[in-house]
Design a protein around this motif. Structure first.
Motif, PDB file in Angstrom:
ATOM      1  N   MET A 208     -24.400  51.467 -71.096  1.00 58.99           N
ATOM      2  CA  MET A 208     -25.770  50.963 -71.145  1.00 58.99           C
ATOM      3  C   MET A 208     -26.735  52.146 -71.207  1.00 58.99           C
ATOM      4  N   GLU A 209     -27.615  52.137 -72.182  1.00 59.63           N
ATOM      5  CA  GLU A 209     -28.595  53.204 -72.328  1.00 59.63           C
ATOM      6  C   GLU A 209     -29.988  52.656 -72.040  1.00 59.63           C
ATOM      7  N   LEU A 210     -30.863  53.541 -71.580  1.00 56.41           N
ATOM      8  CA  LEU A 210     -32.186  53.093 -71.147  1.00 56.41           C
ATOM      9  C   LEU A 210     -33.000  52.483 -72.290  1.00 56.41           C
ATOM     10  N   HIS A 211     -32.831  53.034 -73.500  1.00 58.65           N
ATOM     11  CA  HIS A 211     -33.624  52.467 -74.592  1.00 58.65           C
ATOM     12  C   HIS A 211     -33.189  51.028 -74.881  1.00 58.65           C
ATOM     13  N   GLN A 212     -31.908  50.711 -74.677  1.00 59.85           N
ATOM     14  CA  GLN A 212     -31.437  49.340 -74.845  1.00 59.85           C
ATOM     15  C   GLN A 212     -32.078  48.422 -73.815  1.00 59.85           C
ATOM     16  N   VAL A 213     -32.144  48.896 -72.581  1.00 59.91           N
ATOM     17  CA  VAL A 213     -32.795  48.120 -71.520  1.00 59.91           C
ATOM     18  C   VAL A 213     -34.264  47.900 -71.860  1.00 59.91           C
ATOM     19  N   ARG A 214     -34.920  48.962 -72.346  1.00 61.57           N
ATOM     20  CA  ARG A 214     -36.336  48.863 -72.691  1.00 61.57           C
ATOM     21  C   ARG A 214     -36.538  47.838 -73.822  1.00 61.57           C
ATOM     22  N   TYR A 215     -35.663  47.847 -74.818  1.00 68.99           N
ATOM     23  CA  TYR A 215     -35.766  46.890 -75.930  1.00 68.99           C
ATOM     24  C   TYR A 215     -35.616  45.461 -75.417  1.00 68.99           C
ATOM     25  N   PHE A 216     -34.627  45.236 -74.550  1.00 61.47           N
ATOM     26  CA  PHE A 216     -34.401  43.880 -74.022  1.00 61.47           C
ATOM     27  C   PHE A 216     -35.597  43.401 -73.220  1.00 61.47           C
ATOM     28  N   LEU A 217     -36.150  44.262 -72.386  1.00 61.38           N
ATOM     29  CA  LEU A 217     -37.292  43.865 -71.567  1.00 61.38           C
ATOM     30  C   LEU A 217     -38.514  43.557 -72.424  1.00 61.38           C
ATOM     31  N   ALA A 218     -38.674  44.297 -73.534  1.00 55.52           N
ATOM     32  CA  ALA A 218     -39.792  44.022 -74.432  1.00 55.52           C
ATOM     33  C   ALA A 218     -39.636  42.645 -75.076  1.00 55.52           C
ATOM     34  N   VAL A 219     -38.416  42.302 -75.486  1.00 54.48           N
ATOM     35  CA  VAL A 219     -38.173  40.981 -76.068  1.00 54.48           C
ATOM     36  C   VAL A 219     -38.365  39.895 -75.016  1.00 54.48           C
ATOM     37  N   ALA A 220     -37.860  40.144 -73.804  1.00 52.60           N
ATOM     38  CA  ALA A 220     -38.012  39.157 -72.730  1.00 52.60           C
ATOM     39  C   ALA A 220     -39.483  38.913 -72.419  1.00 52.60           C
ATOM     40  N   SER A 221     -40.314  39.934 -72.565  1.00 48.95           N
ATOM     41  CA  SER A 221     -41.735  39.800 -72.263  1.00 48.95           C
ATOM     42  C   SER A 221     -42.493  39.085 -73.374  1.00 48.95           C
ATOM     43  N   THR A 222     -42.162  39.416 -74.634  1.00 48.30           N
ATOM     44  CA  THR A 222     -42.925  38.873 -75.767  1.00 48.30           C
ATOM     45  C   THR A 222     -42.279  37.635 -76.388  1.00 48.30           C
ATOM     46  N   LEU A 223     -40.949  37.499 -76.186  1.00 49.91           N
ATOM     47  CA  LEU A 223     -40.164  36.453 -76.849  1.00 49.91           C
ATOM     48  C   LEU A 223     -40.392  36.477 -78.356  1.00 49.91           C
ATOM     49  N   ASN A 224     -40.522  37.699 -78.870  1.00 53.84           N
ATOM     50  CA  ASN A 224     -40.735  37.885 -80.307  1.00 53.84           C
ATOM     51  C   ASN A 224     -40.232  39.268 -80.679  1.00 53.84           C
ATOM     52  N   PHE A 225     -39.236  39.330 -81.575  1.00 56.55           N
ATOM     53  CA  PHE A 225     -38.623  40.610 -81.918  1.00 56.55           C
ATOM     54  C   PHE A 225     -39.600  41.545 -82.641  1.00 56.55           C
ATOM     55  N   THR A 226     -40.477  40.954 -83.472  1.00 57.60           N
ATOM     56  CA  THR A 226     -41.431  41.794 -84.207  1.00 57.60           C
ATOM     57  C   THR A 226     -42.404  42.476 -83.254  1.00 57.60           C
ATOM     58  N   ARG A 227     -42.988  41.685 -82.333  1.00 57.09           N
ATOM     59  CA  ARG A 227     -43.942  42.266 -81.391  1.00 57.09           C
ATOM     60  C   ARG A 227     -43.236  43.218 -80.412  1.00 57.09           C
ATOM     61  N   ALA A 228     -42.004  42.908 -80.059  1.00 60.39           N
ATOM     62  CA  ALA A 228     -41.248  43.780 -79.164  1.00 60.39           C
ATOM     63  C   ALA A 228     -40.990  45.131 -79.822  1.00 60.39           C
ATOM     64  N   ALA A 229     -40.683  45.104 -81.133  1.00 63.71           N
ATOM     65  CA  ALA A 229     -40.455  46.356 -81.852  1.00 63.71           C
ATOM     66  C   ALA A 229     -41.731  47.184 -81.918  1.00 63.71           C
ATOM     67  N   GLU A 230     -42.850  46.505 -82.150  1.00 65.52           N
ATOM     68  CA  GLU A 230     -44.136  47.218 -82.180  1.00 65.52           C
ATOM     69  C   GLU A 230     -44.446  47.844 -80.816  1.00 65.52           C
ATOM     70  N   ARG A 231     -44.164  47.093 -79.746  1.00 63.00           N
ATOM     71  CA  ARG A 231     -44.419  47.619 -78.406  1.00 63.00           C
ATOM     72  C   ARG A 231     -43.565  48.850 -78.122  1.00 63.00           C
ATOM     73  N   CYS A 232     -42.329  48.826 -78.613  1.00 59.61           N
ATOM     74  CA  CYS A 232     -41.420  49.956 -78.364  1.00 59.61           C
ATOM     75  C   CYS A 232     -41.554  51.048 -79.418  1.00 59.61           C
ATOM     76  N   ASN A 233     -42.416  50.806 -80.426  1.00 57.44           N
ATOM     77  CA  ASN A 233     -42.653  51.791 -81.480  1.00 57.44           C
ATOM     78  C   ASN A 233     -41.378  52.144 -82.236  1.00 57.44           C
ATOM     79  N   VAL A 234     -40.587  51.111 -82.555  1.00 55.41           N
ATOM     80  CA  VAL A 234     -39.365  51.297 -83.351  1.00 55.41           C
ATOM     81  C   VAL A 234     -39.331  50.216 -84.426  1.00 55.41           C
ATOM     82  N   ALA A 235     -38.474  50.415 -85.417  1.00 57.34           N
ATOM     83  CA  ALA A 235     -38.296  49.400 -86.450  1.00 57.34           C
ATOM     84  C   ALA A 235     -37.564  48.199 -85.855  1.00 57.34           C
TER      85      ALA A 235
END
Length: 296
Positions: free
Chosen positions: A1-28
Motif C-alpha cells: 500500500m502506497e500513500l498516493h493510493q490512499v490519497r486517491y481513494f480518499l479523494a474519490v470517497a470524498s467527491t464520489l466522482n473520479f474526474t473531480r478526485a483526479a483534479e483534486r489530486c492533480n493527476v490524470a
C-alpha cells in the motif's frame, strides 16, 4: 500500500466522482483509477462501485475509510514534523540529571541554547548516574549531567564542567545548626544519614577518621527520604552543595572542604548531534561556571 493510493481513494470517497478526485489530486484520471485499483488488489476486495454516473463506496470501502483517513493524517503529520525539525522549528532536547544535580544549574544554558534554536523543546529526566549512561547509549536522552560514575563506558564523551564541595545538611533545630562550619570531630560526634550506594561518607571516614568510625544509624536509597529524616532531627546528611533540598533544611560548610566532586556533562561519542544538542553542549562547555556554582 502506497500513500498516493490512499490519497486517491480518499479523494474519490470524498467527491464520489473520479474526474473531480483526479483534479483534486492533480493527476490524470487514468492514473488515479489505476492507483485505486491497485489498492483494491492489495486489500483483496472492491472498495468503490462504478456504475455509469453512480459512484459509491462498498461495505469494505466504508469499513476501512476511517482507518485510511487516520493513516494519511499520521503520514502528513510525520512529514510536517520532519520539515519543522529540519527548519529547527521543533528541536527536542532530553537532558538527564542525576538526583543530586539541581535543575537550576541547567536553566541558563537551556535559555542560551534557545537563542540559537528557537524551536527548542526541553525534557528533563532524573535517574541514577549509571542509569543515565544506559539511557544515553540507548538514545533515550540527549545528554546528562552527573557527578561520579563508576566504570564509564568508552563510548561516552565526558566533560568536566565545575567542581563543587560537599556540605552538611541538617535541621535548623539540630544541636550543630548554629555552627559556622563543621569539622571532622563534629562529624564523629553526631549521627550521619547515609545514602545507599554512595561512597562519600566512607571516603571521608577512610581519609580523616580511619580509627574512629562515624555513627551511621539510618540510611536510605532516596535523597528526599533522607532529607525528611534529617528534617525530623534524625541526623546529618553529607551532600553536594547544589543538591536540591527541602526548604526546611539548613546547610553548613565542612571545614577545609573535606570532600568535593566534579560535575560532568555526558553525551554519546561519535553520534551525530541534533542542532539542539550541539548548541547545548557548546554552551555548557564554554560557560564560566565559577560564579554560578557559588550562588546556585
Amino acid at each position: 500500500m502506497e500513500l498516493h493510493q490512499v490519497r486517491y481513494f480518499l479523494a474519490v470517497a470524498s467527491t464520489l466522482n473520479f474526474t473531480r478526485a483526479a483534479e483534486r489530486c492533480n493527476v490524470a484520471q487514468p492514473a488515479l483509477t489505476k492507483g485505486v485499483q491497485k489498492l483494491e488488489q492489495e486489500l483483496g476486495g472492491q472498495l468503490i462501485y462504478r456504475e455509469r454516473r453512480l459512484t459509491q463506496l462498498t461495505d469494505l470501502g466504508k469499513e476501512i475509510l476511517p482507518m485510511l483517513e487516520r493513516t494519511l493524517a499520521s503520514a502528513e503529520a510525520v512529514r510536517r514534523r520532519a520539515q519543522e525539525f529540519q527548519r529547527k522549528e521543533v528541536a527536542p532536547l532530553k537532558i538527564g540529571l542525576a538526583p543530586s544535580i539541581s535543575a537550576s544549574l541547567v536553566l541558563d544554558p537551556i535559555a542560551e541554547t534557545a537563542k540559537f534554536v528557537p524551536g527548542l523543546h526541553v525534557e528533563l529526566r532524573e535517574e541514577a548516574a549509571e542509569k543515565l549512561v544506559d539511557l544515553l547509549l540507548k538514545g533515550e536522552i540527549s545528554a546528562a549531567m552527573v557527578g561520579e560514575v563508576q566504570d564509564m563506558p568508552a563510548r561516552i564523551d565526558d566533560w568536566s564542567l565545575f567542581e563543587e564541595r560537599y556540605v552538611a545538611v541538617l535541621a535548623p533545630t539540630h544541636e550543630l545548626a548554629n555552627h559556622s562550619s563543621l569539622g571532622i570531630d563534629d562529624l564523629r560526634e553526631t549521627i550521619l544519614l547515609e545514602r545507599s550506594g554512595c561512597d562519600i561518607t566512607p571516603k571521608i571516614q577512610r581519609s580523616y577518621s580511619p580509627e574512629e568510625p562515624f555513627h551511621l544509624r539510618h540510611s536510605g536509597s532516596n535523597d528526599l527520604h533522607l532529607q525528611h529524616l534529617a528534617a525530623a532531627g534524625f541526623g546529618v546528611i553529607i551532600a553536594p552543595e547544589h543538591m536540591p533540598r527541602l526548604a526546611t533544611l539548613k546547610t553548613i560548610p565542612l571545614e577545609g572542604d573535606l570532600v568535593s566532586r566534579e560535575v560532568r556533562l555526558l553525551a554519546v561519542q561519535g553520534r551525530r548531534y541534533s542542532p539542539a544538542l550541539d548548541a547545548f553542549v557548546k554552551v555548557a562547555r564554554l560557560r564560566d561556571w565559577s560564579a554560578v556554582v557559588r550562588t546556585a
